[in-house]
Motif scaffolding. Structure first.
Motif, PDB file in Angstrom:
ATOM      1  N   HIS A  93       0.832  -1.216   0.000  1.00  0.00           N
ATOM      2  CA  HIS A  93       0.000   0.000   0.000  1.00  0.00           C
ATOM      3  C   HIS A  93       0.857   1.252   0.000  1.00  0.00           C
ATOM      4  N   ALA A 119      -3.268  -2.032   5.177  1.00  0.00           N
ATOM      5  CA  ALA A 119      -2.797  -3.317   4.649  1.00  0.00           C
ATOM      6  C   ALA A 119      -2.108  -4.085   5.773  1.00  0.00           C
ATOM      7  N   ASN A 123       1.812  -4.519   4.722  1.00  0.00           N
ATOM      8  CA  ASN A 123       2.739  -3.412   4.950  1.00  0.00           C
ATOM      9  C   ASN A 123       3.674  -3.612   6.142  1.00  0.00           C
ATOM     10  N   THR A 148       0.101  -0.389  -5.411  1.00  0.00           N
ATOM     11  CA  THR A 148      -0.995   0.525  -5.722  1.00  0.00           C
ATOM     12  C   THR A 148      -0.688   1.440  -6.911  1.00  0.00           C
ATOM     13  N   TYR A 175      -7.841   2.103  -4.052  1.00  0.00           N
ATOM     14  CA  TYR A 175      -6.420   2.182  -4.394  1.00  0.00           C
ATOM     15  C   TYR A 175      -5.994   1.052  -5.327  1.00  0.00           C
ATOM     16  N   PHE A 177      -4.627  -3.197  -5.721  1.00  0.00           N
ATOM     17  CA  PHE A 177      -3.431  -3.911  -5.250  1.00  0.00           C
ATOM     18  C   PHE A 177      -2.980  -4.950  -6.277  1.00  0.00           C
ATOM     19  N   ALA A 227      -8.447  -1.033   1.015  1.00  0.00           N
ATOM     20  CA  ALA A 227      -7.452  -1.935   1.586  1.00  0.00           C
ATOM     21  C   ALA A 227      -7.528  -3.261   0.812  1.00  0.00           C
TER      22      ALA A 227
END
Length: 394
Positions: A93, A119, A123, A148, A175, A177, A227
């Motif tokens: 992220h 995340a 993350n 992202t 966002y 992923f 997320a």
């Protein structure tokens, strides 16, 4: 220039040591099923292949094992840490802060840390890998490639949620992923199609799963959102769920918000449905008649088919669909179940081709099919190496 790539997933670490710009892979490997007593550690070079089952309790333990192998006097490929010029890290992220590859400094690490809540399965492990790599390879440049970033092209009509504008201004948006993977395989597909325009649906199926609508090489919609927990059914994540259920769990059943978060991210998905998070175990049990595993496979592929239909609509047609990542590349059963009864969209699978193993792009559709069905092994590590190399040579 030797670039070490660390790709930390929710339950795995893939790694490659690549000589750039020749793209020569010096060694590669994988630590999977991290957090279990029967984790698997793989390491291979031109001269050596090692596969060991052992306890790897954490991502940090896995990273230390990998470093030991690289530096091992008999099995290793480097004599000292100074032979690594760059360490490239997959970071899941990047929020609004990162739309491109970045050299890592204290400010970048702090921003990654601030995104942990968005995340939580990724993350923290990504940052842990960065900090450990800084200790082990102190002379190397550390580079972050964000999942992202590829999805920054998603337009507002798909990016915004139907909530007051102030929340969008406070960074609440889609966002997207697995962008490094979707970017890599879609570029391979575009090259294979060899046409000026393209409408592609890329399906990344691993412990984490996502699907992306890609028009002319750009992401225009994606199943994950704010997320990496929305969309498809995953190993331990629920994917799409009615948000009213969260209020019911808290207000009626007495769950805390922390418990709900834990439930939906770590105890749901295929794990919640079957007791297994690894698809290989689920398929094996389904073959023996386990009804919960049979239903879970049906639910999993049903959800994927719904997204294919939706993305076919917004793309106004499909030139190709891609299956990639651990499940997408290796499960002929999942590919078959997804593609069954999609003839209306021009998707027809060739059973013999689908059951063929390949380490490179493979067409698995029938010869006269309108839509190409492609199995493309992802190579996030090579994509990260290419982006890291371009950055340090800019």
């Amino acid at each position: 220039m030797n670039i070490l790539i660390l790709n930390s997933g929710s339950s795995s670490i893939k790694y490659q040591l690549i000589s750039m710009p020749t793209e020569l892979v010096i060694c590669e490997g994988l630590a999977e099923r991290i957090g279990s007593d029967n984790a698997l550690l793989k390491y291979s070079t031109n001269a050596t292949k090692l596969e060991e089952e052992l306890a790897i309790p954490s991502h940090k333990a896995g990273l230390l094992k990998i470093a030991d192998l690289l530096l091992d006097p008999s099995l290793g490929v480097i004599k000292n840490t100074e032979e690594i010029s760059v360490v490239g890290h997959r970071v899941v992220h990047g929020g609004k802060a990162f739309s491109d590859t970045s050299l890592i400094d204290a400010s970048v690490k702090e921003k990654i840390k601030n995104l942990h809540a968005l995340a939580p399965l990724h993350n923290p492990h990504n940052l842990e890998g960065i900090e450990l790599a800084e200790e082990i390879f102190p002379n190397a440049k550390q580079v972050a490639v964000f999942d992202t970033a590829f999805h920054h092209s998603i337009p507002a009509v798909a990016k915004k949620y139907a909530i007051p504008e102030e929340f969008y201004e406070n960074k609440v948006q889609v966002y997207g992923f697995h962008g490094t993977s979707h970017k890599y395989v879609s570029e391979k597909a575009i090259e294979h199609l060899n046409q000026k325009t393209s409408k592609i649906i890329s399906i990344h199926l691993g412990n984490g799963c996502s699907i992306t609508a890609i028009k002319d090489g750009k992401s225009i919609d994606h199943s994950m959102g704010f997320a990496p927990s929305n969309g498809l059914i995953m190993g331990s994540r629920s994917g799409d769920i009615d948000h009213a259920i969260i209020f019911y769990l808290v207000e009626t059943l007495g769950y805390s918000l922390e418990e709900v978060n834990e439930l939906l991210i770590k105890k749901s998905g295929m794990l919640g449905l079957t007791g297994f998070s690894d698809l290989r175990d689920i398929q094996a049990a389904a073959e023996k008649g386990d009804k919960s595993c049979i239903l879970a496979l049906q639910m999993n592929t049903y959800r994927i088919k719904k997204y294919i239909g939706a993305y076919a609509a917004i793309l106004n047609g499909i030139d190709a669909i891609i299956f990639t990542a651990g499940i997408g590349e290796n499960s002929a059963l999942i590919r078959e179940m997804v593609c069954t009864d999609l003839e209306y969209l021009g998707i027809t699978l060739d059973a013999d081709k689908n059951n063929t193993r390949s380490k490179s792009l493979l067409e698995i559709n029938k010869t006269d099919a309108k839509v190409k069905v492609l199995m493309i092994p992802t190579n996030e590590e090579l994509e990260i190496a290419k982006q890291a190399y371009r950055l340090v040579h800019a």
